[in-house]
Each structure stands twice: as structure tokens, then as C-alpha cells.
Design an enzyme around this catalytic site. Sequence first.
Site, PDB file in Angstrom:
ATOM      1  CE1 TYR B 442       0.545   0.241   4.447  1.00 33.95           C
ATOM      2  CE2 TYR B 442      -1.517  -0.764   4.242  1.00 33.95           C
ATOM      3  CZ  TYR B 442       0.138  -0.361   5.133  1.00 33.95           C
ATOM      4  OH  TYR B 442      -0.394  -0.336   6.819  1.00 33.95           O
ATOM      5  CD  GLU B 443      -0.707   4.644   1.881  1.00 32.28           C
ATOM      6  OE1 GLU B 443      -0.331   5.297   1.165  1.00 32.28           O
ATOM      7  OE2 GLU B 443      -1.900   4.709   2.485  1.00 32.28           O
ATOM      8  N   GLY B 444       1.660   2.699  -2.197  1.00 33.01           N
ATOM      9  CA  GLY B 444       2.561   2.334  -3.457  1.00 33.01           C
ATOM     10  C   GLY B 444       3.111   1.179  -3.475  1.00 33.01           C
TER      11      GLY B 444
END
Lengths: 598, 598
Positions: B442-444
Site C-alpha cells: 500500500y501507499e504505492g
Amino acid sequence: MPIYTPPLRDMQFVMHEVFNVVDEFKNLPPHAEVDADTINAVIEEGGKFATDVIFPLNISGDTEGCTLDKATHEVKTPAGFNEAYAKYVEGGWPALSCDTAYGGQGLPFVLNQCMYEMMNSANQAWTMYPGLSHGAYECLHAHGTDEQKKIYLPKLTSGEWTGTMCLTEPHCGTDLGMLRTKAEPQADGSYKITGNKIFISAGEHGMTENIVHLVLARLPDAPVGSKGISLFAVPKFKVNADGSLGERNPIFCGALEHKMGIHGNATAQINIDGAIGSLVGQPNKGLAAMFVMMNAARLGVGNQSLGLTEVAYQNALAYAKDRIQMRSLSGVKAKDKPADPIIVHPDVRKMLLTAKAYAEGGRALAIYCAMLLDKELHHPDEKVRKDSGEMLALLTPIVKAFLTDNGFDATVMCQQVFGGHGYIKESGMEQFVRDARINMIYEGTNTIQSLDLLGRKILGNNGATLKKFGKLVGALVQEEGVNEKMAEFINPVAMLADQMTKFTTELGFRGMQNPDEVGAAAVDYLRVAGHLVFGYFFARMAQVALREIAAGNTDPFYGAKLQTARFYFAKLFPETASLMRTARAGSKPLMETDLALA
Amino acid sequence: MPIYTPPLRDMQFVMHEVFNVVDEFKNLPPHAEVDADTINAVIEEGGKFATDVIFPLNISGDTEGCTLDKATHEVKTPAGFNEAYAKYVEGGWPALSCDTAYGGQGLPFVLNQCMYEMMNSANQAWTMYPGLSHGAYECLHAHGTDEQKKIYLPKLTSGEWTGTMCLTEPHCGTDLGMLRTKAEPQADGSYKITGNKIFISAGEHGMTENIVHLVLARLPDAPVGSKGISLFAVPKFKVNADGSLGERNPIFCGALEHKMGIHGNATAQINIDGAIGSLVGQPNKGLAAMFVMMNAARLGVGNQSLGLTEVAYQNALAYAKDRIQMRSLSGVKAKDKPADPIIVHPDVRKMLLTAKAYAEGGRALAIYCAMLLDKELHHPDEKVRKDSGEMLALLTPIVKAFLTDNGFDATVMCQQVFGGHGYIKESGMEQFVRDARINMIYEGTNTIQSLDLLGRKILGNNGATLKKFGKLVGALVQEEGVNEKMAEFINPVAMLADQMTKFTTELGFRGMQNPDEVGAAAVDYLRVAGHLVFGYFFARMAQVALREIAAGNTDPFYGAKLQTARFYFAKLFPETASLMRTARAGSKPLMETDLALA
């Protein structure tokens, strides 16, 4: 929901085109009549069983898990598991490679290998029930008395009963020398067993009317340590002289473990309260007898991760073709869509190709090992039997550790291809990771495998077996050395074989000075050895593919095989450079002072 | 049950002895008075909160998970979570590094960094509630209108309300340009938002009376793609002019995701059915505004894995000292016991030291980044602010991807130290692995981080910022080049810095010919960059340790630090050799034909 298609084409390629198993079988009297049609028909049917019967139970089995009825000590497996097992028995699958003397079909292990790969792809937790059972069959077949064989082997062959292996206790897993379970000889020649076992896979269930537990225990006069361990067959229900079931033996499931994965398998704590059993093999030689089962189990565990690698790959590939997200860095590829399928992105392809290469290299190695096992058992020439056994012994820890480390990495990468969706249970991808994780631990941790490989199998015989593998590489170089098209595949393998020979000698000297040098290098060494083996098989597969393409065969399978081999040598094989370096860094950075771990 | 002791000594070492943060703070007006005693007192108290309040809820939170009441759309978090949050608010922790203008304590981010590391060790799932909230605070602080600041910032600072970030939709995660949620301007200047979001961490709960969702959506006239996205603040309950809560806004949790880990965090599907929100920042500039939050979140995600690495290490170390199994290869070590503690075995030590080195290198990097953030915000010299911001931008994808990849490997290795017991839930080790897994996604995803690093942060400015990092390395070489004792630490870093400069130039040229070359090399490249950074910080830590030892300091901490640094350079750093090789192998083996993935 996850998908799965049995990789029949690749299995056939490895069996028929790379290893020519039918020609090999011609030299093995019991298998001399096994032809390609039989092989193909069996794996096709096996694939149907895996796909249609047990694959649909994989996620539901994980979600539901197993439950213990504490009052009756009976275990309920997930919905559908018992019915699937009944179909497995009905199809005669347990008998596939069992001895015809006990009702088996007597087919080669090569077929069993393929069957189990597919079942592991479909449902590892379920497959462990017949898997453990087959291990018990092997052990009793090799070490049981005539009476034990008569009682147990027909039932294990038919699948009417299953078996387990009861080794671990709370305070000892790797170090079985410390085990405490006791066996007291009884006047009638039987033994009364008392103790507590943990982590017993498929330890209790309602799939069959009886379960035979193979239990390690100590006789009263046994020497301390691992030389004082004996093996006993302890049935859940005692067996009467006529083969009918007698009273319940006090060998009970006391609890089920709560695990990270393989929820569908009943991992049992087994309390043995004076259960009656019979001695298997010689007194105090239980570990040797159990090792028949352990070696089979170690190959089996590698095969579990091979299965998971394949199914994770198939799902990640399908997702990567379907999911659109961002544009290709090198320009729009799917003009009719708002974004390109993620398979256009180089790193997504790298993750997919890593899993693909691990699956294809692992499959070649696993089938090769099964072929060695068939030859070890049935080749008329004693020397071939001995050589096959030694080579199999060398490769077993590699199959166990290299395939399970690779399998874990592959399932993690395939999960990564799914992005956030891979973290969600419904995708099925996170279950593959959780299930794959145990394979690096059980049947001897991967560290133990590396010590077995380097300490026992290689340095233990001064590298003699490794040299034999080196000769296989040498033969390929001899055969194809003038073929320019093979250079990209052969050169790296030949170079690594050469480096490993030197490095092994160096480690032998170092290890004589300080045994911790062996322990410090072993894990890196095993991975290098794994790449030597994979590299060799990829070169052989490339050889066949190049030959077919040169002969005008337009099946795209061969081009894909070549590309996977090229990817393997470009992107995976080079880790050997770092591994040799870190292995060479020796034990000092690990051992020099106790401060490090303060 | 797992254990955890806040690593206060190592945090103090990094802050006070390596980076001299108090001296740095003297140059930052708002922090000029922050002294070592304050810092130490805060992290000591923070450690108590983590250990006493949220750590005991980690396993129970995982087991219980979150539940949604479909009738009320309210989510019940695991037992104890709400009470722990109340204590967090009572202790004033949400305000730690918030602006004093809104009731914050205005302390440096360096302290927040340490606080969050400890909370992540104790309970990642719980820590995400205040963590996301702090991100929302940052975003509104940077881009909110005066009115939004007045309404939301005091409540987020006190912790009375929390915040979320609502980006992902079912068909788009990485590729936010495709998002479909709509925002219609209303006559009163507000916006009516409609759409469906998924994977919203801390998306619904009963810890606070209100939640402010920061939602990405499209205005009616918005350009297609990522240039047509705007950001809106959408509160769960509308806020009246007097600050009291008004009616429920139709922004509802429709379902909770079933995940591999972080079960204690409510990962929500959010249905927005005409909820009223206000625009944050400029129309169609929503991604830029959100990136304030994203950058903080990316550092935060690296910090999550740092926390898990530390706690997994502590538990594996304790187990390895306690668990006895087999004898040391180099002779009996614990004569009074039936076997030696497993910490005598080289590979067990290697797994432990790997986790230790990842924790200590990660901690140094994370604290360094927090210091950069403090300087970027508060240094009176504009050039220092700019330079700090650029260096932080360079290091952010490394913190996110390198620390989370390392953290996953570390938790897996620490689980491995436990053998079969690590696969059992009660040990707590498998939860660390499951929780750590999301941090790579997550978050890229970590692939996206690598493209951000290589494509944007490095090649995007012709390697200028990388050169600045190279100058730090150069300065250390200058300073310590004549110190023979430092050679073992400095030489490999200096050599790698040199290799990377050349390799980066080479990649720049290749990328101009074919952008897929960048995509093919990026992940390997980021890992090499991670080692350059870790190597530099280990060299600086070794420098301090050597100095202290030379000065007669007998604290064993310094000897241990040196050994960890030596281990790092001997056993982990050398993977750069293979990574450079595989990165150099380029895009061809990945892209050359579609056959490979057939």
C-alpha cells in the site's frame, strides 16, 4: 475466485522430450510396459481430479478449518473434505505407485510426482492427508514385519486407512535425540506407548475408519540420544486377527494447533496414554526406519511448493493480462482501453517470469528425482541402483529447501502482482503465501537441509556425489560445446560447476579447522547448488527447444521455453555471485562475540 | 506471548551520538529549546504507552478483527482499541508534533518518528488509526482553507476526531487518473460527492465522534486523467457553524475487507451517496494536495516495517537464547543442559543479525529523514530548506520500499528461528509476517517506489540529488580516509557510490533509447541505493562506536554496534554485486516476446 489448469504440456515435455522416461522405464522390469499413452492418460485424469474435486475446496477449507470435539476426541475436517477423499479412494489414486503385492497399481513414481504436484496446486491442506499416508506406506513397506505389512499395507494402498508420522514433541523437533515418549514391552510382544506429540499433520480426522500412527518412542533400556529411539506402529483402533477393527487405542487428539496456514489440515497434538503398538524395524533403530518416510516427505514438501508456485503463477498471469492500470513506459499498448494491462510493465513481467522459471525448473528437478527413485528401486544393475540412490540423496535437500524458498518468494511475488487485491482473502493469493510458508519449516527446516547437503551429502563423502553431478554438466558441455546457440545456456552452468568444485574444497579445509565454517556457509551454499542444478536442467530444456525449432516445429511452447531459460540466466542465476561472496565471508562475522546479539 | 522492550538506547545513540539532533534543533527556531532530557523523557513515556497500552492488544486485535453493523454502518473495533485510543488522547500524544497554533505541542518530527516506531512494534493495526489521522492533519495544514483549518485542525490535533485518505476505487489504485467519484458544486459553495472507494484504512470506527475523510473526486468539467482530480474534505457528521456536530453525511462503510493481516484495522469499502464536502486546495490539483499526505504516509509505512523488524527481532533473540536443540558444531556449549541454546548455531545467528542490522540501519535512516523534514519546515535558510526537502524526496521511496522489503524478510527469518512454533498463532511471529506483508503493497507498491526513485528523483534531475548524497559519502571518506580502523566500513560504501554514479549515467542513456530499460532496472536499482544509504549510516555509526571505544568507554553497546556493522558489510551488503548484474541485464529478457508468458 482462483483458477487452475494442470500444466500437462510442460509435464509431458519434461517426461517425454527432456528425460525420455519411457525409454528409461524399459530398463525397469516392473515398468517396462509403461508407455507414453498410459502416462498421459493418467496425468490427464489426475489433473481432472485435482481441478474438479479438491481445488474448489481450497479457499473454503482455509476459511472453515478443522474442529475438535473434545468429548469424543474426533476431528471434523472442512466441508467436502471427506467426500473428496472418498472420490480419491474410489478412483484408485492411493494405489497409483504402490506395490502390486498389496493391491497397488505399481506405476512409476514419476507419475505419482505429477499427480501430487497437481493436487498440491489445487489444495495443499487436503493433499497432506493422502500424502502423509503414503509416507507411512513407504516406511512400513521398507521396514515393517510380515504381519505389519499384511495388516496395514493393503488398507493404506486402497486408502481405506491413512497413516501419520508422530515425531515432534514440545521440547524437541530438530533434535529428536531428546524425545521422551516411552514404549514398555508387554508379555505378548506388543508395546505400551505413553507420551505427548505435537504438530502431527493429518493427525486425526473422519475420512477413514482407522489411522495408523508411526510413533517414535524410547524403550526402557534405550541408550540416551538419537541412538535410543525406536519406531512403533500404533493404530487408532486395534486390529483383530481377522483384520476387523477392535477397541479404541488410547492415542487421542488433545488439541488442534492454530496455524498461519494449511487450515484444512488437522495439525494435532496427540496424547498417547498407554496405547498398544508394534515395533517397526529394529529396536533403537527407529530414526533410520523413519528416514525412509522423511526422505519421501522432504521430496513431497518440495513438491508442495512447486504446486503452489504453479497455481500462484497462473493466477498472477491471468490477473496481469486482465487488470488495466497506467500506460506502458514505452508507449500506449492497448489503444482501445483507458489504460494498458499491467503485463506491459517490466517489473510485473519480472515477477511473473520469476514464478514461471521457478515452476519450470522445479518441475524438471522433481521429475528427475522421481525417475531416480524409480531407478533406485527397480533397475536390474546394482551399480545403477546405488548411483541413483546417491544422486537422489544429494538432490533431496535441494528439492526440499530450494523449491520451498523459491516457492515462498514466488507466491509473494504473484500476490504482489495483484496489488492491494492480493492482500484480500477472496483473491486466494494470500492463502498461497500462508500455505507455502510452512514448507520452509517442516520436515527439517531449510537450515537443517543445508547442513544435510553440505555437511553430510557433500563434505561427508569428499564431494564424490557432487562430482557425479559435475559429470552430467561435463557431458552436456561435451555434447553441445560446439553449438554456438547453446553457449548462452551452457557457459554459465559450466563456470559455476567449476567455481563450486573449488569452493567446496576450500570449505572442506575450512570446516576441518572450524566446523562453524560449514554451518555459516551452508544456506548460501545450498542456494548456489540449487542454481547449478536448475541451470543444468534449463540448459537441457533449451537444448530440446532449440532442436525442435531447428527442425521446423512451430509450437510456440518451444519459443516460450527458450525465453524462460534466457530470463532465468539473465535475472535469477546471477545471485550466485553474491551468494558465493557471502558464503566466503565465513563464520567470523556471525560468531566473533556474544555482544552482537545483546 | 510476545515480548517488547522499546529500543530507547539505540534511538538515543542515533539521535544524540550520531546525528546530534539537539545541535541541529538549535538552528530551527520552533525547536531551539528542545534538549536531550526532553527528548529522552518523551520517548521513554512513549515507550511505556506502546508497551503497556497497545502491545497487549496486538494478538487479541488480530484474532477478533473488526465487525460492521450493516444496519447502522458502524464498525466495532477489537476489544480494548477504543479505550487505548482514549488513553492516547488523554496523554496528548496526537498533538506531539502538531502546530501550536492549533493546540499542538510543536515538538520535532524526530520525536514523532521514534514514537511511531514503538507504536508500530507494539501494534501496527491500532497505530494506523492515529497514523492516518496525522496524515490528514498534514494535508489540511498544508492545503486547507482557513475555515477548514479552524474546523478540523484543533480536533485532529487533540485526537477528538480522526481522518482518512480515500483514494482507491475498485478499478484504480496505482492509476488514480481513472477514478470516477464525482463532485458536484452546490449553490452554497460546497460539493456533493458520489462514488465508491475501497481499501480505506481506519475508514470507520467508534473511537471518535467524528471522522474527516479526504476524498479524491472529479469536478463536472474536469480534464480526463490525473489532471482532473480534486480533493475534498468530507466529514462523517457535518459540522455546524459553532463547531458542534450536525446531521450524518451519507458517507458510509458498506463492507469491511477480509485481509491477510492488520485485522485490527478497519479496512473499509466506503460508499459515498451525495455526501457534502468542501474543496481542499485548488480545483483539479487534488493529487498534488494529496501527495503531502502520501509522502508522510510513505515514510510512515517504512516505519511500520521498522517497528515490526524490531519486535520480531527481540522475540526471535529471546527464543534463540531459551530454546535448546542440538549441540554446537564446534563443541558443547551448555554442558549443564541436554542441548545447546539454538543461538550457538551460525545460521540462527545469521537470521537474527539480519533482522538486527535491518532494524538498526532502518532506524538511522528513518530518524535522519525525520530530521530532514524538521529542517525542511523550519530552517531559517531557504537553501537548507530546499536541500533538505530534495534529499528527503530522494530518500522517501527508499524508506518505503527498502525498509518494507527488509522488514518482510526479517519477520520471515525471525519466524523461521522459532521453527514449527513460529507457524503457530500463539507465538505471535506469524502475525508479524502477515502484518508486514501489506507494507510492500500500500501507499504505492514497491515497484512504484522504484520508478519514483529512479525515473523521477534520480534520472528526472540528472542525478543531482544522488550526487548530493554522494557528497555526504565523500565527506566521510575525507574525514576518516586515513583512519585504518574505518577502512572496512568506508571502502565498500565509497566503491559502491562510485559504481552507482557510472551505472546511473549508463541507465540514463539506455532509458533515453528505451524507457522500458528504466522499468526493468528500477527495483534492483532501488535495492542497491538502499544499501548505499545503509552502508553510509553503518559507517557513521561505526565511526562513533570506534571513537567511544578508543576513548575508553566500556559500554558493550559500542562493541555490539561494531559487530552488527561488520556483519552487515560481510553478509548483507554484498548482494549489491548480483543486483547490479541483474539490473544491467536490462529489459530484453523481460520484454522480448509475448510468448514467455503464454
